[in-house]
Motif scaffolding. Structure first.
Motif, PDB file in Angstrom:
ATOM      1  N   VAL A  76      -4.043  52.095  22.074  1.00  0.00           N
ATOM      2  CA  VAL A  76      -3.958  52.466  20.659  1.00  0.00           C
ATOM      3  C   VAL A  76      -5.339  52.824  20.111  1.00  0.00           C
ATOM      4  CG1 VAL A  76      -3.460  51.567  18.357  1.00  0.00           C
ATOM      5  CG2 VAL A  76      -1.843  51.174  20.211  1.00  0.00           C
ATOM      6  N   CYS A  81      -7.605  62.624  22.199  1.00  0.00           N
ATOM      7  CA  CYS A  81      -6.259  63.214  22.105  1.00  0.00           C
ATOM      8  C   CYS A  81      -5.573  63.028  20.759  1.00  0.00           C
ATOM      9  CB  CYS A  81      -5.351  62.656  23.191  1.00  0.00           C
ATOM     10  SG  CYS A  81      -5.404  63.580  24.707  1.00  0.00           S
ATOM     11  N   ASP A  82      -6.300  62.769  19.715  1.00  0.00           N
ATOM     12  CA  ASP A  82      -5.657  62.563  18.418  1.00  0.00           C
ATOM     13  C   ASP A  82      -4.994  63.820  17.881  1.00  0.00           C
ATOM     14  OD1 ASP A  82      -6.263  59.891  18.336  1.00  0.00           O
ATOM     15  OD2 ASP A  82      -8.127  60.167  17.226  1.00  0.00           O
ATOM     16  N   ARG A  83      -5.353  64.963  18.425  1.00  0.00           N
ATOM     17  CA  ARG A  83      -4.766  66.223  17.949  1.00  0.00           C
ATOM     18  C   ARG A  83      -3.406  66.520  18.598  1.00  0.00           C
ATOM     19  NH1 ARG A  83      -8.809  67.271  21.472  1.00  0.00           N
ATOM     20  NH2 ARG A  83      -8.318  68.549  23.276  1.00  0.00           N
ATOM     21  N   LEU A  85       0.361  65.688  19.147  1.00  0.00           N
ATOM     22  CA  LEU A  85       1.440  64.985  18.460  1.00  0.00           C
ATOM     23  C   LEU A  85       2.110  63.943  19.356  1.00  0.00           C
ATOM     24  CD1 LEU A  85       3.305  64.689  15.983  1.00  0.00           C
ATOM     25  CD2 LEU A  85       4.741  66.470  16.993  1.00  0.00           C
ATOM     26  N   ASN A  88       0.024  60.827  19.617  1.00  0.00           N
ATOM     27  CA  ASN A  88       0.075  60.041  18.382  1.00  0.00           C
ATOM     28  C   ASN A  88       1.385  59.275  18.268  1.00  0.00           C
ATOM     29  OD1 ASN A  88      -2.481  60.698  17.419  1.00  0.00           O
ATOM     30  ND2 ASN A  88      -1.748  62.596  16.509  1.00  0.00           N
ATOM     31  N   GLU A  89       2.497  59.899  18.657  1.00  0.00           N
ATOM     32  CA  GLU A  89       3.792  59.218  18.630  1.00  0.00           C
ATOM     33  C   GLU A  89       3.808  58.051  19.619  1.00  0.00           C
ATOM     34  OE1 GLU A  89       6.518  62.400  19.431  1.00  0.00           O
ATOM     35  OE2 GLU A  89       6.489  63.095  17.351  1.00  0.00           O
ATOM     36  N   LYS A  91       1.167  56.388  20.679  1.00  0.00           N
ATOM     37  CA  LYS A  91       0.295  55.343  20.136  1.00  0.00           C
ATOM     38  C   LYS A  91       1.020  54.539  19.063  1.00  0.00           C
ATOM     39  CE  LYS A  91      -4.335  57.119  20.987  1.00  0.00           C
ATOM     40  NZ  LYS A  91      -5.624  57.472  20.345  1.00  0.00           N
ATOM     41  N   GLU A  92       1.832  55.187  18.273  1.00  0.00           N
ATOM     42  CA  GLU A  92       2.579  54.481  17.230  1.00  0.00           C
ATOM     43  C   GLU A  92       3.598  53.522  17.848  1.00  0.00           C
ATOM     44  OE1 GLU A  92       2.925  53.094  13.712  1.00  0.00           O
ATOM     45  OE2 GLU A  92       1.528  54.709  14.119  1.00  0.00           O
ATOM     46  N   ARG A  95       1.678  50.604  19.218  1.00  0.00           N
ATOM     47  CA  ARG A  95       1.277  49.723  18.112  1.00  0.00           C
ATOM     48  C   ARG A  95       2.453  48.849  17.677  1.00  0.00           C
ATOM     49  NH1 ARG A  95      -0.628  53.447  15.109  1.00  0.00           N
ATOM     50  NH2 ARG A  95      -2.774  53.241  15.765  1.00  0.00           N
TER      51      ARG A  95
END
Length: 130
Positions: A76, A81-83, A85, A88-89, A91-92, A95
């Motif tokens: 997390v 790679c924050d760009r 999608l 990010n999904e 990582k969510e 989390r």
């Protein structure tokens, strides 16, 4: 005829609801960890995803291994790679799993090992012979 049909539908609904067991904390973290691991593997093998995906920390999860908590935290917090999608999904979801493990299921889970190296190499599923 209509009241009879309503009664049958109601009875069928009650019977199906009665036989379904509510999800437990364990079953929820088990299914979410499998979902995350599978999504990560799909992401790694996808040809259309950004090349930064190859730099992400490995994400093989075993909720019976105490090191899974550190593995989730590291994933997390990974800055790359924050760009993307899909990352990010993922990582969510990671989390969410971490929160469930340390908050809601804290007393319900038993860690069987603390072998952090075991989380670096996923266990291959058995090959089926035909």
């Amino acid at each position: 005829k209509l009241p009879t049909m309503k009664m049958l539908l109601l009875l069928a609904a009650l019977l199906s609801a009665a036989s379904a067991a509510p999800p437990t904390c364990y079953s929820r973290v088990l299914s979410l960890s499998k979902e995350i691991t599978e999504s990560f593997q799909e992401l790694q093998t996808s040809k259309t995803v950004d090349s930064c995906v190859g730099t992400l920390p490995r994400l093989y999860l075993d909720i019976h291994n105490y090191c899974v908590l550190a593995k989730l935290r590291d994933f997390v917090a990974y800055p790359g790679c924050d760009r993307v999608l899909e990352v990010n999904e993922l990582k969510e979801k990671a989390r969410s799993l971490y929160t469930i493990l340390i908050s809601y299921c804290r007393r319900d889970l038993v860690f069987l090992t603390d072998d952090c190296n075991a989380l670096e190499i996923p266990i291959s599923p058995p090959i089926e012979h035909s």
